[in-house]
Design an enzyme around this catalytic site. Structure first.
Site, mmCIF file in Angstrom:
data_model
loop_
_atom_site.group_PDB
_atom_site.id
_atom_site.type_symbol
_atom_site.label_atom_id
_atom_site.label_comp_id
_atom_site.label_asym_id
_atom_site.label_seq_id
_atom_site.Cartn_x
_atom_site.Cartn_y
_atom_site.Cartn_z
ATOM 1 N N GLU A 18 -9.754 0.500 -11.206
ATOM 2 C CA GLU A 18 -8.705 1.515 -11.148
ATOM 3 C C GLU A 18 -7.408 0.926 -11.727
ATOM 4 O O GLU A 18 -6.908 -0.081 -11.221
ATOM 5 C CB GLU A 18 -8.514 1.844 -9.668
ATOM 6 N N LYS A 49 1.084 4.511 10.984
ATOM 7 C CA LYS A 49 1.860 3.533 10.228
ATOM 8 C C LYS A 49 1.849 3.899 8.743
ATOM 9 O O LYS A 49 0.827 3.779 8.080
ATOM 10 C CB LYS A 49 1.284 2.119 10.378
ATOM 11 N N CYS A 102 -5.611 8.421 -6.353
ATOM 12 C CA CYS A 102 -6.966 7.863 -6.253
ATOM 13 C C CYS A 102 -8.021 8.771 -6.883
ATOM 14 O O CYS A 102 -9.111 8.302 -7.196
ATOM 15 C CB CYS A 102 -7.312 7.543 -4.805
ATOM 16 N N GLU A 155 -10.742 6.348 3.327
ATOM 17 C CA GLU A 155 -10.619 6.942 1.994
ATOM 18 C C GLU A 155 -10.076 5.839 1.108
ATOM 19 O O GLU A 155 -8.905 5.489 1.197
ATOM 20 C CB GLU A 155 -9.709 8.171 2.063
HETATM 21 P P1 ADP Z 1 -2.416 -0.162 -1.920
HETATM 22 O O1 ADP Z 1 -3.045 -1.202 -2.768
HETATM 23 O O2 ADP Z 1 -2.586 1.217 -2.371
HETATM 24 O O3 ADP Z 1 -1.022 -0.464 -1.498
HETATM 25 P P2 ADP Z 1 -3.353 -1.038 0.637
HETATM 26 O O4 ADP Z 1 -4.737 -0.927 1.117
HETATM 27 O O5 ADP Z 1 -2.789 -2.390 0.423
HETATM 28 O O6 ADP Z 1 -3.330 -0.139 -0.659
HETATM 29 O O7 ADP Z 1 -2.352 -0.266 1.591
HETATM 30 C C1 ADP Z 1 -2.628 0.972 2.199
HETATM 31 C C2 ADP Z 1 -2.094 0.935 3.608
HETATM 32 O O8 ADP Z 1 -2.754 -0.110 4.307
HETATM 33 C C3 ADP Z 1 -0.607 0.638 3.730
HETATM 34 O O9 ADP Z 1 -0.063 1.370 4.816
HETATM 35 C C4 ADP Z 1 -0.584 -0.841 4.050
HETATM 36 O O10 ADP Z 1 0.564 -1.227 4.763
HETATM 37 C C5 ADP Z 1 -1.804 -0.957 4.918
HETATM 38 N N1 ADP Z 1 -2.362 -2.317 5.011
HETATM 39 C C6 ADP Z 1 -2.318 -3.308 4.102
HETATM 40 N N2 ADP Z 1 -2.931 -4.413 4.566
HETATM 41 C C7 ADP Z 1 -3.388 -4.115 5.805
HETATM 42 C C8 ADP Z 1 -4.099 -4.840 6.816
HETATM 43 N N3 ADP Z 1 -4.474 -6.105 6.640
HETATM 44 N N4 ADP Z 1 -4.389 -4.203 7.976
HETATM 45 C C9 ADP Z 1 -4.024 -2.914 8.165
HETATM 46 N N5 ADP Z 1 -3.351 -2.185 7.249
HETATM 47 C C10 ADP Z 1 -3.033 -2.773 6.088
#
Ligand code: ADP
Length: 493
Positions: free
Chosen positions: A397, A187, A296, A262
Site C-alpha cells: 500500500e 483512543k 485503505c 480492519e
Molecule cells: P497507521 O500506519 O495507519 O498509522 P497504525 O496501525 O500505526 O496505522 O495506527 C492505527 C491506530 O493504532 C492509531 O490509533 C495508533 O495510535 C494505534 N496504535 C499504534 N500502535 C499501537 C499498539 N502497539 N497498540 C495499540 N494501538 C496502537
C-alpha cells in the site's frame, strides 16, 4: 521534545488550545506530558492533548464499567434518541468540525465536510437499527424443552482508530456499539485526535450519560496493552495497520478479548475491454485521489486490458492534470498534504523504486511544498505506466496519490493478478457484461467489491476484509452484530 517516534511532547502547552478528552463525563486526567497536534500542511500547532498511558486507560474502563448497567437497561429508544441528537449536533456544526479535521489531518475542506456528514450517517443508521435487535424462539428436540436465543450487549468495548478518517472511524465503531447497549472507551490516532475530542464534547452537550463514551489519548502501546489486559473490556474494534493488528491479536489472547480488525488493503481495480471508459476513469480518479490517496480502500493496483490501455491512460492523465494540490483550507484544492514525514518517505521510496525498475511517470511524481509557507509533505498526483508486479507500488500500500497501471490480456489473468496478494479489503472492476460482472464478483477474494462503482462504504453496507485485511464487518446490520453476544436459554416446560 520528541519521544523518539516522531511525536512532539510538551510539558507546557498553550492552555487555551488543550483538549482533554472525556472520562466519566469529566475531562480526562492530564498529569504529565501533552502531545502536540500539528497541521501537516503548515507544521503549525493546532492543539494539544494529554499523553496518557495505562492509568488513564484503566480510569476510562472504570468509568465505562460504572455506566454499563444503566446504559444497557435504558431502552433502545432512549439510546436511539441520543444517537440521533449527536448526529444532528454534528451536522449543525459541520463547518467547525470540518475545519478542525482539515487542520489536523490535511484533507481539503469540502472532503472534510463530506466526512462529517458520512460520520453522522452511522449514528442515524445505527440508532434505527438498534431498535430492531431481535432474538429467536425455537422448539428443542426434547418434547419438554424450548429455546430462547437472546442477543445482548457485550458490556465495555474499546476502539482504536486511525488518522485518515478522524470523524468517521469514530462513529462507525461507536454508533453500533452504543446503539445495542455497550459503553465505550476510545483512543483516536495521535496524528489527528482533535476531531474525536470535539465529537465527545458534543456527546456530552446532547446529554449522553457520563461514562458511556470515554475518549483518551496518549501512548498507543500502553493504552492497548492496558485494555487487552483488562478482563472488563469485552471487545476491541481496531482500524489500522496489519502490523499493529497482529500485535493486538497476540495480546488479546490473555482474556480472549474479541477483536474486529480492519487492516491494510491494496485494492486492485480491473478495467475490462467492454468497460464504459468514462465511468471507469471518473470513478478511478475520485477513489484514488481523495484524501491524497490515504484511504485503505483506494485503488492501488490498476489492471487495464491491453486493448483499452492507451485510451484509459490518456483520459486519466487529462483528469489528473486538472487536480489542484495545496492547503486544505484554500479554495479549489483537491489534494492536501500527506499526514507526516513517514508517509512522505514511503511515497518517495515507492516512486524511486518504480522509476528504477522501468516504470514511466506519465504525469506528477513531484514531492515538496506547492507554495511558500507550506510544508514539503506534498506529492503531485502521479500516473505510473509500465508498472510490473515486482515493484513496491504493486506489492505494498503506497498510501499516497500514485496511480500505478499494469496491463492484462484475459479475464482469468486479471482475476489471478487481483487475488495474488495477501490483502483482501476492496476490489473494483469495470465491465458492461452482466455475466462477466457476476463471474468477477464471485471470483474476487475480497470483503468488498465495487462493480462499475468505487463508493463501497455506506452506513448500510458491510465494510471489512479477508486475509491480511482483517476480521469482522462494520456498517449495516453486520456492524451491530459485532457488538452483541448470543445467549441461548433452554426452558424446561
Ligand atoms: P497507521 O500506519 O495507519 O498509522 P497504525 O496501525 O500505526 O496505522 O495506527 C492505527 C491506530 O493504532 C492509531 O490509533 C495508533 O495510535 C494505534 N496504535 C499504534 N500502535 C499501537 C499498539 N502497539 N497498540 C495499540 N494501538 C496502537
Amino acid at each position: 521534545m520528541s519521544d523518539g517516534s516522531g511525536l512532539l511532547l510538551d510539558r507546557s502547552p498553550d492552555a487555551a488550545r488543550v483538549s482533554l478528552g472525556l472520562v466519566g463525563g469529566a475531562p480526562a486526567d492530564a498529569d504529565g506530558d501533552y502531545l502536540r497536534v500539528s497541521d501537516p500542511a503548515t507544521d503549525e500547532p493546532v492543539g494539544w492533548v494529554p499523553y496518557g498511558g495505562a492509568a488513564q486507560a484503566r480510569a476510562a474502563v472504570d468509568a465505562a464499567s460504572a455506566a454499563a448497567g444503566p446504559w444497557r437497561a435504558a431502552t433502545p429508544d432512549v439510546r436511539a434518541n441520543l444517537l440521533r441528537k449527536l448526529s444532528a449536533a454534528m451536522l449543525d456544526r459541520t463547518d467547525a468540525l470540518a475545519r478542525v479535521l482539515t487542520r489536523e489531518q490535511g484533507k481539503p475542506l469540502a472532503e472534510a465536510r463530506g466526512e462529517i456528514a458520512y460520520a453522522a450517517s452511522f449514528l442515524d443508521w445505527s440508532a434505527e437499527e438498534g431498535r430492531r435487535v431481535t432474538g429467536e424462539y425455537l422448539e428443542a428436540s426434547g418434547a419438554n424443552r424450548r429455546i430462547v436465543v437472546m442477543r445482548q450487549p457485550l458490556g465495555v468495548i474499546a476502539a482504536i482508530t486511525p488518522w485518515n478518517f478522524p470523524a468517521a472511524m469514530i462513529t462507525r465503531k461507536l454508533a453500533p456499539a452504543l446503539a445495542v447497549g455497550n459503553t465505550a472507551v476510545l483512543k483516536p490516532a495521535e496524528q489527528a485526535p482533535l476531531t474525536a475530542m470535539a465529537i465527545a464534547a458534543l456527546a456530552t452537550e446532547v446529554g449522553f450519560p457520563p461514562g458511556v463514551i470515554n475518549v483518551i489519548t496518549g501512548d498507543a502501546d500502553a493504552i492497548g496493552r492496558a485494555w487487552l489486559g483488562d478482563a472488563r473490556v469485552r471487545k476491541l474494534s481496531f482500524t489500522g495497520s496489519t502490523e499493529v493488528g497482529r500485535l493486538l491479536v497476540e495480546r488479546a489472547s490473555t482474556h480472549l478479548t474479541r477483536l474486529s480488525l480492519e487492516l491494510g488493503g491494496h485494492a486492485p481495480l480491473l478495467v475490462f475491454d467492454d468497460a464504459d471508459l468514462d465511468v471507469a476513469v471518473r470513478a478511478t480518479l475520485s477513489a484514488k485521489f481523495r484524501n491524497a490517496g490515504q484511504t485503505c480502500v483506494c485503488p492501488n493496483r490498476v489492471y487495464v486490458h491491453a486493448s483499452v490501455h492507451d485510451a484509459f491512460m490518456d483520459r486519466v492523465q487529462a483528469g489528473i492534470d486538472r487536480l489542484v494540490v495545496g492547503y486544505g483550507l484554500d479554495a479549489g484544492v483537491h489534494i492536501g498534504p500527506l499526514i507526516d514525514d513517514a508517509a512522505l518517505d514511503k511515497v518517495r521510496v515507492h516512486l524511486d523504486d518504480a522509476r528504477e525498475h522501468g516504470a514511466i511517470v506519465r504525469t506528477g511524481g513531484r514531492l515538496g511544498a506547492p507554495r511558500a509557507g507550506l510544508s514539503p509533505r506534498f506529492c503531485t498526483p502521479t500516473l505510473l505506466d509500465a508498472v510490473t508486479a515486482s515493484m513496491q507500488v504493486a506489492r505494498e500500500e503506497t498510501f499516497g496519490p500514485v496511480l500505478a497501471v499494469q496491463t492484462f490480456e484475459t479475464e482469468a489473468e486479471a482475476i489471478a493478478l487481483a487475488n495474488s496478494l495477501p490483502y483482501g479489503l476492496a476490489a473494483y472492476a469495470f465491465t458492461r457484461g452482466l455475466a462477466r460482472a457476476l463471474r468477477v464478483s464471485e471470483a474476487l477474494d475480497f470483503g468488498m467489491v465495487g462493480m462499475n462503482e468505487t463508493t463501497v462504504s455506506t452506513a448500510q453496507a458491510a465494510f471489512g476484509g479477508t486475509k491480511l485485511s482483517g476480521w469482522g464487518r462494520e456498517g449495516g446490520k453486520w456492524g451491530l452484530e459485532e457488538f452483541l453476544e448470543v445467549k441461548s436459554v433452554t426452558f424446561g416446560v
